[in-house]
Design a protein around this motif. Structure first.
Motif, mmCIF file in Angstrom:
data_model
loop_
_atom_site.group_PDB
_atom_site.id
_atom_site.type_symbol
_atom_site.label_atom_id
_atom_site.label_comp_id
_atom_site.label_asym_id
_atom_site.label_seq_id
_atom_site.Cartn_x
_atom_site.Cartn_y
_atom_site.Cartn_z
ATOM 1 N N ARG A 191 5.272 -0.779 14.614
ATOM 2 C CA ARG A 191 6.541 -1.307 14.115
ATOM 3 C C ARG A 191 6.872 -2.647 14.762
ATOM 4 N N ARG A 192 6.548 -2.802 16.051
ATOM 5 C CA ARG A 192 6.739 -4.099 16.695
ATOM 6 C C ARG A 192 5.837 -5.162 16.053
ATOM 7 N N PHE A 193 4.599 -4.778 15.769
ATOM 8 C CA PHE A 193 3.648 -5.716 15.176
ATOM 9 C C PHE A 193 4.085 -6.106 13.773
ATOM 10 N N ALA A 194 4.615 -5.144 13.022
ATOM 11 C CA ALA A 194 5.097 -5.444 11.670
ATOM 12 C C ALA A 194 6.233 -6.455 11.717
ATOM 13 N N ALA A 195 7.148 -6.310 12.694
ATOM 14 C CA ALA A 195 8.247 -7.266 12.822
ATOM 15 C C ALA A 195 7.726 -8.649 13.197
ATOM 16 N N LEU A 214 -2.767 -8.813 19.405
ATOM 17 C CA LEU A 214 -2.992 -8.478 17.993
ATOM 18 C C LEU A 214 -2.762 -9.692 17.096
ATOM 19 N N ARG A 215 -1.820 -10.542 17.453
ATOM 20 C CA ARG A 215 -1.589 -11.747 16.652
ATOM 21 C C ARG A 215 -2.776 -12.698 16.758
ATOM 22 N N ALA A 216 -3.395 -12.753 17.949
ATOM 23 C CA ALA A 216 -4.591 -13.583 18.102
ATOM 24 C C ALA A 216 -5.738 -13.033 17.252
ATOM 25 N N VAL A 217 -5.869 -11.706 17.208
ATOM 26 C CA VAL A 217 -6.898 -11.091 16.361
ATOM 27 C C VAL A 217 -6.609 -11.386 14.896
ATOM 28 N N ASP A 218 -5.342 -11.315 14.510
ATOM 29 C CA ASP A 218 -4.964 -11.563 13.119
ATOM 30 C C ASP A 218 -5.269 -13.001 12.721
ATOM 31 N N ASN A 219 -5.042 -13.942 13.616
ATOM 32 C CA ASN A 219 -5.310 -15.357 13.305
ATOM 33 C C ASN A 219 -6.802 -15.632 13.153
ATOM 34 N N LEU A 240 10.125 16.205 3.822
ATOM 35 C CA LEU A 240 10.198 17.089 2.654
ATOM 36 C C LEU A 240 9.845 16.387 1.357
ATOM 37 N N GLN A 241 9.705 15.069 1.382
ATOM 38 C CA GLN A 241 9.408 14.312 0.175
ATOM 39 C C GLN A 241 8.247 13.362 0.430
ATOM 40 N N ASP A 242 7.588 12.978 -0.652
ATOM 41 C CA ASP A 242 6.518 11.993 -0.600
ATOM 42 C C ASP A 242 7.007 10.689 -1.211
ATOM 43 N N LEU A 243 6.669 9.592 -0.529
ATOM 44 C CA LEU A 243 7.059 8.271 -1.003
ATOM 45 C C LEU A 243 5.800 7.470 -1.277
ATOM 46 N N ALA A 244 5.595 7.070 -2.539
ATOM 47 C CA ALA A 244 4.410 6.308 -2.942
ATOM 48 C C ALA A 244 4.785 4.840 -3.119
ATOM 49 N N ARG A 245 3.909 3.962 -2.611
ATOM 50 C CA ARG A 245 4.115 2.529 -2.743
ATOM 51 C C ARG A 245 2.751 1.861 -2.760
ATOM 52 N N PRO A 246 2.647 0.623 -3.273
ATOM 53 C CA PRO A 246 1.346 -0.065 -3.248
ATOM 54 C C PRO A 246 0.811 -0.168 -1.827
ATOM 55 N N VAL A 247 -0.510 -0.244 -1.725
ATOM 56 C CA VAL A 247 -1.151 -0.278 -0.414
ATOM 57 C C VAL A 247 -0.648 -1.478 0.371
ATOM 58 N N ALA A 248 -0.076 -1.210 1.523
ATOM 59 C CA ALA A 248 0.489 -2.266 2.358
ATOM 60 C C ALA A 248 -0.601 -2.873 3.234
ATOM 61 N N ARG A 249 -0.315 -4.050 3.756
ATOM 62 C CA ARG A 249 -1.279 -4.681 4.670
ATOM 63 C C ARG A 249 -1.269 -3.981 6.021
ATOM 64 N N HIS A 288 -6.407 -5.295 6.007
ATOM 65 C CA HIS A 288 -5.430 -4.254 6.338
ATOM 66 C C HIS A 288 -5.445 -4.009 7.840
ATOM 67 N N TRP A 289 -4.282 -3.645 8.374
ATOM 68 C CA TRP A 289 -4.140 -3.187 9.751
ATOM 69 C C TRP A 289 -3.776 -1.709 9.711
ATOM 70 N N LEU A 290 -4.481 -0.900 10.510
ATOM 71 C CA LEU A 290 -4.213 0.535 10.570
ATOM 72 C C LEU A 290 -3.889 0.923 12.008
ATOM 73 N N LEU A 291 -2.755 1.585 12.196
ATOM 74 C CA LEU A 291 -2.367 2.108 13.498
ATOM 75 C C LEU A 291 -1.905 3.551 13.326
ATOM 76 N N PRO A 292 -2.117 4.392 14.319
ATOM 77 C CA PRO A 292 -1.648 5.780 14.205
ATOM 78 C C PRO A 292 -0.135 5.850 14.348
#
Length: 406
Positions: free
Chosen positions: A190-194, A164-169, A220-229, A175-179
């Motif tokens: 989470r490993r890729f984010a680190a 994935l790092r080779a693809v990113d380079n 039970l709650q919703d957390l809104a934040r700017p669109v992450a990469r 944006h990266w999307l993973l289930p």
């Protein structure tokens, strides 16, 4: 060239769905109708067809008039082609590909990527190892990158992060999307984010107005934040792509992936008793109904196939199967990859319960029952003979595999 008419289940579904945008285009032309005085009227303009040279031809076989030689039962539709010749940016998706195929969660993720890509961007799907999927084009994939090799097979998160790092380079996706799933996407994301030093948006169920909305507080709650990469999305985060087909052009990495020395050794899958798998989580279900006369043979076949046993309501009421094995609206809704129905006619409650199954195989004596109409593959005949032949085929296949391994 074969003249066999192939069914298109999706086109048939569009023809039945009055709310679908293509519903009107899928309706057959009405050639005759009864007038208010009881006289049969005919539409002279609806008879025949325009040939390749612009000349009107009349089909005298009766196929267009509802005659015996009717070939219009198989509905075909050509979805509009979505092309991005020179993408301004990429939206990368890493599907789970459980069993080598796109899951419903993966398709939802591709739908979300299609929204983020808009008309200028392209959706890049990154797949590890061999796969069995042939529907990337209709799922919304513009570019397909397959990272093959033994290094990516099995449980190899460290090596996949290198890929994935080779693809990113090389592609530098916006944006990266993973289930965000238990099938591997949640951990890999989470490993890729680190590795990237990014703060991911997790458990995202909606992206709207440049904001990611994710679940928090034990859901039970919703957390809104700017669109992450890097977005880890939940199931049903968006509508899957269904109105367009995409090119799914293959792409490759310009440089080889750096080989990492993995600290984890994959010893392979652990054998699990199929009977211990909950019905709602089973991938392969072998279900019996009122048409099963030899239940001992049924259990033997399920064991030979390694399938989880299920049953219809009638079989459960008659005491042949436990209540927790009942499939249907009044039992358990299942999402199996393969669902085999033996001697089940197909009551509406049962069909509702298997509505999310990918492939349905029906074994029945009645070629006109509802289960045969629902099935992707039907076998008409006595269930006992078919099950015995199935066991023999499985044993022959395994014996041949053992000889090849030796």
């Amino acid at each position: 060239m074969s003249d066999i008419i192939r069914r298109d289940p999706r086109a048939e579904w569009i023809a039945r769905n009055r709310l679908h945008p293509l519903h009107a285009a899928m309706q057959p032309t009405q050639h005759s109708w009864m007038g208010p005085n009881g006289i049969i009227r005919k539409n002279p303009h609806g008879i025949g067809f325009i040939g390749p040279n612009g000349i009107k031809r009349i089909d005298r076989s009766g196929a267009q008039q509802g005659g015996a030689v009717k070939r219009s039962a198989a509905v075909e539709v050509q979805l509009p082609l979505h092309q991005v010749p020179a993408p301004a940016f990429y939206i990368s998706v890493v599907p789970d590909m459980v069993g080598g195929r796109l899951s419903s969660h993966d398709r939802d993720l591709l739908g979300l990527a299609h929204q983020l890509a808009g008309s200028d961007g392209a959706v890049l799907a990154v797949v590890f190892g061999e796969h069995k999927e042939n529907a990337f084009a209709t799922a919304g994939v513009d570019r397909l990158l397959v990272l093959e090799g033994e290094a990516f097979s099995g449980y190899a998160p460290e090596q996949r992060i290198q890929g994935l790092r080779a693809v990113d380079n090389q592609f530098n996706p916006r944006h990266w999307l993973l289930p965000d799933s238990r099938s591997g996407g949640g951990e890999l994301g989470r490993r890729f984010a680190a590795a990237l030093g990014e703060r991911p948006a997790t458990r995202v169920w909606q992206v709207k107005d440049q904001e990611c909305i994710g679940r928090a507080g034990a859901g039970l709650q919703d957390l809104a934040r700017p669109v992450a990469r890097l977005i880890l999305a939940s199931a049903e985060c968006a509508e899957p792509v269904s109105e367009t087909r995409h090119e799914a052009l293959p792409v490759e990495l310009s440089t080889p992936v750096a080989r990492s020395l993995s600290r984890i050794e994959d010893l392979g899958a652990v054998a699990v008793d199929p009977a211990a798998i909950p019905m709602a989580e089973a991938e392969f279900i072998f279900s019996g109904g009122n048409g099963v006369k030899d239940w001992e043979l049924f259990h033997k076949t399920a064991a030979a196939l390694g399938a989880t046993e299920g049953a219809s309501r009638v079989a459960v009421d008659d005491g042949f199967m436990a209540r927790d094995r009942q499939v249907g609206a009044s039992g358990t809704w299942v999402t199996a990859r393969v669902y085999v129905a033996v001697g089940i006619s197909g009551a509406i409650q049962h069909l509702q319960g298997i509505g999310a199954c990918d492939k349905v195989v029906a074994i029945n004596l009645d070629p006109g029952c509802d289960m045969i109409k629902r099935a992707d593959l039907s076998v008409i005949g006595e269930s006992a003979e078919i099950l015995q032949a199935l066991i023999a085929a499985v044993e022959a296949y395994r014996n041949e595999a053992k000889r090849d391994a030796a």
